[in-house]
Design an enzyme around this catalytic site. Structure first.
Site, PDB file in Angstrom:
ATOM      1  N   SER A   1       4.263   2.309   8.209  1.00 56.51           N
ATOM      2  CA  SER A   1       3.875   1.253   7.286  1.00 56.51           C
ATOM      3  C   SER A   1       5.083   0.748   6.524  1.00 56.51           C
ATOM      4  O   SER A   1       5.942   1.535   6.137  1.00 56.51           O
ATOM      5  CB  SER A   1       2.859   1.781   6.262  1.00 56.51           C
ATOM      6  OG  SER A   1       1.589   1.814   6.814  1.00 56.51           O
TER       7      SER A   1
ATOM      8  N   HIS B   1       0.824  -1.222   0.000  1.00 62.82           N
ATOM      9  CA  HIS B   1       0.000   0.000   0.000  1.00 62.82           C
ATOM     10  C   HIS B   1       0.854   1.266   0.000  1.00 62.82           C
ATOM     11  O   HIS B   1       0.350   2.355  -0.271  1.00 62.82           O
ATOM     12  CB  HIS B   1      -1.018  -0.006   1.152  1.00 62.82           C
ATOM     13  CG  HIS B   1      -0.460   0.285   2.497  1.00 62.82           C
ATOM     14  ND1 HIS B   1      -0.197  -0.687   3.431  1.00 62.82           N
ATOM     15  CD2 HIS B   1      -0.114   1.451   3.061  1.00 62.82           C
ATOM     16  CE1 HIS B   1       0.277  -0.116   4.522  1.00 62.82           C
ATOM     17  NE2 HIS B   1       0.344   1.172   4.329  1.00 62.82           N
TER      18      HIS B   1
ATOM     19  N   ASP C   1      -0.267  -7.592   1.234  1.00 66.55           N
ATOM     20  CA  ASP C   1       0.231  -6.218   1.351  1.00 66.55           C
ATOM     21  C   ASP C   1       1.754  -6.261   1.541  1.00 66.55           C
ATOM     22  O   ASP C   1       2.270  -6.037   2.639  1.00 66.55           O
ATOM     23  CB  ASP C   1      -0.458  -5.511   2.529  1.00 66.55           C
ATOM     24  CG  ASP C   1      -0.173  -4.025   2.557  1.00 66.55           C
ATOM     25  OD1 ASP C   1       0.423  -3.510   1.588  1.00 66.55           O
ATOM     26  OD2 ASP C   1      -0.549  -3.376   3.557  1.00 66.55           O
TER      27      ASP C   1
END
Ligand SMILES: *[C@@H]1O[C@H](CO)[C@@H](O)[C@H](O)[C@H]1NC(C)=O
Length: 263
Positions: A213, A67, A111
């Protein structure tokens, strides 16, 4: 009984605030010791702004979350914990992004993304890759692990220049699934849960492009997970476990790219 119901409702309300998976934050962390975590990479956009974390797994590949591609990373910074001290000539490496072919959007799994460095990173006392798990092995519940990043440090706070690290414990997958289901979220396959459950330590999501992230969940010296998502909302009370992509489930895809020196 009432207590459980109450907790579930509260969780649902918090979860309703959104599962936005762009930025995230380390909360209640500490500055990472300079000599540790030499594998940490800061993914940056064309303007030289930190957008995600990542980690070096060979001299020309960084692993991160798929992402993170939404934030258009074009380079990685290696060899410094302090993002104010970046020497473009020696620390910045241009990259090509290779998200997992099955990735669609955050929350639905896969992901994970490889970044191919256009030129090899020189490995030295400031830059070293981290090892991946050798094979698919079940992670023990309650294992002490570590996560690090340059994300925000409190809800709606500011991104930090110096790498922060925090200890987190893995959470039983069934418990984690239940907890998320309570918030009407079905967890995708190939994930690990840690932190954020009966603890005030972990990472938090915000609908921002700066965060943790893509950073690694490190257990026993190996990068077993990639920071993927948690719920949006009040990060000072993260009562749902944080969710990580389980790297061991993607070893075949990763090894193939490393061997071909291409992705
Ligand atoms: C370093 O590179 C970044 C990203 O390309 C750029 O925004 C920045 O201006 C560069 N800094 C210097 C001092 O050249």
């Amino acid at each position: 009984m009432m207590h459980a119901l109450h907790k579930c409702l509260l969780f649902y309300l918090l979860t309703c605030l959104g599962l936005h998976a762009l930025g995230s934050e380390i909360i209640h962390g500490k500055k990472a010791p300079q000599k540790l975590m030499l594998y940490m990479a800061s993914l940056q956009n064309d303007a030289g702004k930190h957008v995600c974390g990542g980690f070096l797994i060979s001299e020309d590949f960084v692993l991160t979350a798929a992402h993170c591609k939404n934030s258009s990373p074009t380079s990685v910074v290696l060899g410094t914990h302090d993002l104010k001290k970046v020497n473009n000539d020696t620390m910045r490496f241009k990259v090509r992004t290779c998200p997992h072919p099955s990735y669609q959007k955050v929350g639905t799994g896969n992901d994970i993304m490889l970044l191919k460095l256009l030129k090899k990173a020189p490995l030295n006392k400031r830059v070293q890759p981290i090892q991946l798990p050798k094979s698919v092995t079940k992670i023990k519940d309650n294992a002490k692990c570590r996560v690090a990043g340059w994300g925000y440090t409190t809800t709606r706070g500011k991104a930090v220049d110096v790498l922060q690290a925090v200890e987190v414990s893995t959470v039983n997958l069934e418990t984690c699934k239940k907890e998320w289901k309570c918030g009407r979220v079905t967890l995708p396959a190939n994930v690990i849960c840690a932190g954020g459950y009966k603890t005030d330590k972990g990472f938090c999501k915000l609908s921002s492009s700066q965060g943790d992230s893509g950073g690694p969940l490190v257990c026993g010296g190996a990068a077993v997970g990639v920071v993927s998502f948690n719920y949006g909302g009040n990060c000072d009370y993260p009562n749902a476990p944080n969710v990580y992509t389980e790297t061991s489930k993607y070893l075949h895809w990763i090894k193939k790219a490393l061997k071909q020196k291409n992705c």
